[in-house]
Write an enzyme that holds these catalytic residues in place. Structure first.
Site, PDB file in Angstrom:
ATOM      1  N   SER A   1       0.828  -1.216   0.000  1.00 38.95           N
ATOM      2  CA  SER A   1       0.000   0.000   0.000  1.00 38.95           C
ATOM      3  C   SER A   1       0.859   1.262   0.000  1.00 38.95           C
ATOM      4  O   SER A   1       0.630   2.189  -0.779  1.00 38.95           O
ATOM      5  CB  SER A   1      -0.898   0.006   1.237  1.00 38.95           C
ATOM      6  OG  SER A   1      -1.661  -1.162   1.298  1.00 38.95           O
TER       7      SER A   1
ATOM      8  N   GLU B   1       9.985  -5.320  -5.525  1.00 35.88           N
ATOM      9  CA  GLU B   1       9.009  -6.161  -4.824  1.00 35.88           C
ATOM     10  C   GLU B   1       9.461  -7.615  -4.906  1.00 35.88           C
ATOM     11  O   GLU B   1       9.730  -8.129  -5.985  1.00 35.88           O
ATOM     12  CB  GLU B   1       7.609  -5.977  -5.426  1.00 35.88           C
ATOM     13  CG  GLU B   1       6.546  -6.906  -4.854  1.00 35.88           C
ATOM     14  CD  GLU B   1       6.451  -6.885  -3.326  1.00 35.88           C
ATOM     15  OE1 GLU B   1       6.232  -5.803  -2.759  1.00 35.88           O
ATOM     16  OE2 GLU B   1       6.613  -7.960  -2.695  1.00 35.88           O
TER      17      GLU B   1
ATOM     18  N   CYS C   1      -2.389  -5.822   2.219  1.00 28.20           N
ATOM     19  CA  CYS C   1      -3.793  -5.417   2.073  1.00 28.20           C
ATOM     20  C   CYS C   1      -4.518  -6.270   1.036  1.00 28.20           C
ATOM     21  O   CYS C   1      -5.594  -6.813   1.293  1.00 28.20           O
ATOM     22  CB  CYS C   1      -3.836  -3.939   1.691  1.00 28.20           C
ATOM     23  SG  CYS C   1      -5.479  -3.363   1.318  1.00 28.20           S
TER      24      CYS C   1
ATOM     25  N   LYS D   1     -12.273  -8.928   4.162  1.00 28.10           N
ATOM     26  CA  LYS D   1     -13.595  -8.320   3.963  1.00 28.10           C
ATOM     27  C   LYS D   1     -14.456  -9.212   3.059  1.00 28.10           C
ATOM     28  O   LYS D   1     -15.670  -9.339   3.261  1.00 28.10           O
ATOM     29  CB  LYS D   1     -13.424  -6.919   3.347  1.00 28.10           C
ATOM     30  CG  LYS D   1     -14.677  -6.086   3.347  1.00 28.10           C
ATOM     31  CD  LYS D   1     -15.118  -5.728   4.756  1.00 28.10           C
ATOM     32  CE  LYS D   1     -16.519  -5.163   4.792  1.00 28.10           C
ATOM     33  NZ  LYS D   1     -17.037  -5.024   6.154  1.00 28.10           N
TER      34      LYS D   1
ATOM     35  N   ALA E   1      15.199  -6.857  -2.016  1.00 22.91           N
ATOM     36  CA  ALA E   1      16.174  -5.768  -1.984  1.00 22.91           C
ATOM     37  C   ALA E   1      16.861  -5.701  -0.621  1.00 22.91           C
ATOM     38  O   ALA E   1      16.260  -6.033   0.400  1.00 22.91           O
ATOM     39  CB  ALA E   1      15.472  -4.442  -2.267  1.00 22.91           C
TER      40      ALA E   1
ATOM     41  N   ASP F   1       3.766  -0.029   7.734  1.00 22.88           N
ATOM     42  CA  ASP F   1       3.818  -0.943   8.877  1.00 22.88           C
ATOM     43  C   ASP F   1       5.229  -1.216   9.399  1.00 22.88           C
ATOM     44  O   ASP F   1       5.385  -1.827  10.454  1.00 22.88           O
ATOM     45  CB  ASP F   1       3.180  -2.290   8.498  1.00 22.88           C
ATOM     46  CG  ASP F   1       1.669  -2.214   8.489  1.00 22.88           C
ATOM     47  OD1 ASP F   1       1.127  -1.110   8.656  1.00 22.88           O
ATOM     48  OD2 ASP F   1       1.031  -3.275   8.299  1.00 22.88           O
TER      49      ASP F   1
ATOM     50  N   THR G   1      -3.922   0.427   6.159  1.00 27.83           N
ATOM     51  CA  THR G   1      -3.659   0.801   4.770  1.00 27.83           C
ATOM     52  C   THR G   1      -3.775   2.313   4.523  1.00 27.83           C
ATOM     53  O   THR G   1      -2.851   2.908   3.958  1.00 27.83           O
ATOM     54  CB  THR G   1      -4.604   0.010   3.836  1.00 27.83           C
ATOM     55  OG1 THR G   1      -4.176  -1.347   3.855  1.00 27.83           O
ATOM     56  CG2 THR G   1      -4.573   0.529   2.418  1.00 27.83           C
TER      57      THR G   1
ATOM     58  N   ARG H   1       2.136   9.430   0.450  1.00 27.67           N
ATOM     59  CA  ARG H   1       1.854  10.612  -0.381  1.00 27.67           C
ATOM     60  C   ARG H   1       2.472  11.862   0.242  1.00 27.67           C
ATOM     61  O   ARG H   1       3.004  12.719  -0.478  1.00 27.67           O
ATOM     62  CB  ARG H   1       0.345  10.772  -0.544  1.00 27.67           C
ATOM     63  CG  ARG H   1      -0.211   9.680  -1.441  1.00 27.67           C
ATOM     64  CD  ARG H   1      -1.699   9.811  -1.642  1.00 27.67           C
ATOM     65  NE  ARG H   1      -2.168   8.767  -2.532  1.00 27.67           N
ATOM     66  CZ  ARG H   1      -3.435   8.366  -2.594  1.00 27.67           C
ATOM     67  NH1 ARG H   1      -4.338   8.929  -1.811  1.00 27.67           N
ATOM     68  NH2 ARG H   1      -3.778   7.416  -3.438  1.00 27.67           N
TER      69      ARG H   1
ATOM     70  N   HIS I   1     -34.355   9.917   7.509  1.00 30.94           N
ATOM     71  CA  HIS I   1     -35.329   9.023   8.133  1.00 30.94           C
ATOM     72  C   HIS I   1     -35.931   8.094   7.082  1.00 30.94           C
ATOM     73  O   HIS I   1     -36.276   8.563   6.010  1.00 30.94           O
ATOM     74  CB  HIS I   1     -36.422   9.851   8.791  1.00 30.94           C
ATOM     75  CG  HIS I   1     -37.476   9.003   9.442  1.00 30.94           C
ATOM     76  ND1 HIS I   1     -37.241   8.321  10.620  1.00 30.94           N
ATOM     77  CD2 HIS I   1     -38.741   8.703   9.049  1.00 30.94           C
ATOM     78  CE1 HIS I   1     -38.339   7.648  10.946  1.00 30.94           C
ATOM     79  NE2 HIS I   1     -39.255   7.862  10.007  1.00 30.94           N
TER      80      HIS I   1
END
Ligand code: FAD
Length: 448
Positions: A14, A34, A42, A51, A114, A303, A311, A319, A438
């Site tokens: 993330s 990676e 995530c 989820k 890496a 993390d 996340t 950012r 309502h």
């Protein structure tokens, strides 16, 4: 000597992906390393599979309600392998989407593990790559407790790809991940036994919400052994025998053991010592409010640092890092009003201080408003489902809201937007004056 890149990022989860895309948007040359699949925890074994499992489990409750709305009863069967296949197809789609977006941004993905060679060079899959700045975004991994026989246990890394649905699942631990897994698997008709060291699950949450979730879990059939510890795990054929100590000393025999392990920064093999990057007492990478490590051109987000391990928090840090270092707009991330969701059954959500935290800080000035109600959705059925809303305020400060805690349908969506109001200093009076929708659960907030 010019560097190969302006920025090398270690880890395409993330945080890493968000930093790569934002930095590349400023026109800098970015490479991202990676070692596994892009998307990190995530997508591959965290928020998204968890989820989706929760959604799969929610059909049980819908089925219970459907007949009260006039639908015929139907016999449904859950097929674990169909779920795993469908989930994997979606994860594959998300992986491809991330690959496409990275490529489109101009960042270069380099597949491989890496490690630092020096403060401007990382070795990625045996190839040295140099950069002006390096961002560490390697995430976390499960911290497995030292229990004899624990090697037979699985964690969230394996759960969502098990070849078959467990018949009897033992869950060790009481944190949000364990609670979510317990709730979903129980609804899917796995027999769940949860072994927890404390009195109640979710010790970090407002105690009233934690207690209500635990009571509900027990009512729904989850077996909870509180104040209990697993001393050892023995294999018996294709099953496992857990020897307990503490309040419950019975043995438990299950076919799958899930460890709700805390997460620890994934820093082995990175060679951090080579560049003199310091760690916090808990072992995370030490950073300041701009994600700067103790080495001037090395940064860390997500993390692997000691900040909120979620996340959106990793993305916000990433950012902010790119805006600060490459966009000429220094940004700090605020953690004051981070909403948290628990996809228990029913779901819960919380933002701000719990009642106990508020009392510690503001003493007798703290007042709580709470309401319990039966959402209209359940009113045609025999189910006695009640939602709980709790608002914690500071009486000495015009009843400014310090925290909101919710249990029940719609909590997650409600808290999300409420968090913005709280960050702007909302008071109880603001709630009282708001005009609700309502019928809805949210309107109950405005008449407490
Ligand atoms: C079971 C579970 C459920 C969760 N549920 C939620 C939720 O509901 N909501 C929420 O907001 N958060 C949730 N989280 C937390 C969320 O997944 C993390 O906070 C988030 O993924 C952190 O992002 P990150 O970029 O720091 O690390 P990650 O996303 O883990 O990415 C790190 C990446 O770095 C790579 N890497 C590591 N070392 C190296 C190396 N040496 N070289 C190259 N690559 C390397 C890893 O392979 C990985 O892809 C959950 C986590 C788990 C485990």
């Amino acid at each position: 000597m010019p560097f190969d890149y302006d920025l090398v990022i270690i880890g395409a989860g993330s945080g890493g992906i968000a930093a790569a895309e934002r930095a590349a948007g400023y026109g800098v040359r970015v490479a991202i390393a990676e070692q596994a699949k892009v998307g990190g925890a995530c997508i591959n074994y965290g928020c998204i599979p968890e989820k989706l499992l929760d959604y799969a489990a929610s059909y049980k409750q819908l089925d219970k309600l459907a007949s009260s709305y006039g639908w015929d009863k139907v016999a449904r069967h859950f097929h674990w392998s169909h779920f795993v296949d469908a989930k994997n197809r979606h994860l594959q789609h998300l992986n491809e989407l991330h690959l496409h977006n990275l490529q489109h941004s101009g960042a270069k993905l380099i597949q491989g593990q890496a490690a630092f060679l020096d403060a401007h060079t990382v070795l990625i899959a045996d190839r040295p790559v140099t950069a002006d700045k390096i961002l560490i975004a390697v995430g976390a991994k499960p911290l497995i407790p030292e229990i004899p026989g624990i090697e037979c246990a699985i964690t969230w890394r394996e759960l969502y790809n098990l070849p078959a649905q467990p018949k009897h699942l033992a869950i060790l631990g009481s944190d949000p991940i364990g609670v979510k897994v317990a709730g979903s698997m129980n609804e899917l008709e796995t027999h769940v036994t949860q072994i927890i060291a404390g009195d109640c699950v979710l010790a970090e949450l407002d105690a009233e919400i934690g207690k209500r979730i635990q009571d509900k879990m027990i009512q729904q059939g989850v077996q909870i052994f509180s104040h209990s510890y697993v001393e050892k795990i023995e294999r018996i054929g294709d099953r496992f025998c857990l020897k307990l100590s503490g309040k419950y000393t019975d043995s438990v025999i299950v076919d799958t053991v899930f460890v709700d392990a805390p997460r620890k920064p994934n820093l082995e093999n990175l060679n951090l010592e080579q560049v003199g990057i310091q760690r916090t007492p808990s072992g995370a990478i030490q950073v300041d409010e701009f994600s700067r490590t103790t080495h001037v051109n090395v940064f860390a987000v997500g993390d692997c640092t000691d900040r909120i391990p979620l996340t959106p928090s990793a993305i916000a840090q990433a950012r902010a890092f790119a805006d600060t270092e490459f966009g000429g707009q220094p940004q700090m991330v605020s953690y004051d009003w981070v909403p948290i969701s628990i996809s228990s059954h029913p779901e819960a959500a919380t933002v701000g201080l719990s009642e106990a935290q508020a009392r510690e800080k503001y003493g007798d000035a703290v007042q709580c408003y709470r309401t319990q109600f039966r959402p209209l959705f359940y009113c045609l059925s025999q189910l006695n489902e009640k939602s709980l809303l709790k608002v914690v305020v500071n009486r000495d400060d015009a009843e400014r809201i310090l925290g909101v805690h919710m249990l029940g349908e719609g909590s997650v969506e409600m808290i999300q937007t409420l968090a913005i109001a709280l960050s702007l200093g909302a008071t109880k009076q603001n709630l009282d004056r708001a005009i609700g929708i309502h019928p809805s659960s949210a309107e109950e907030l405005f008449s407490m």
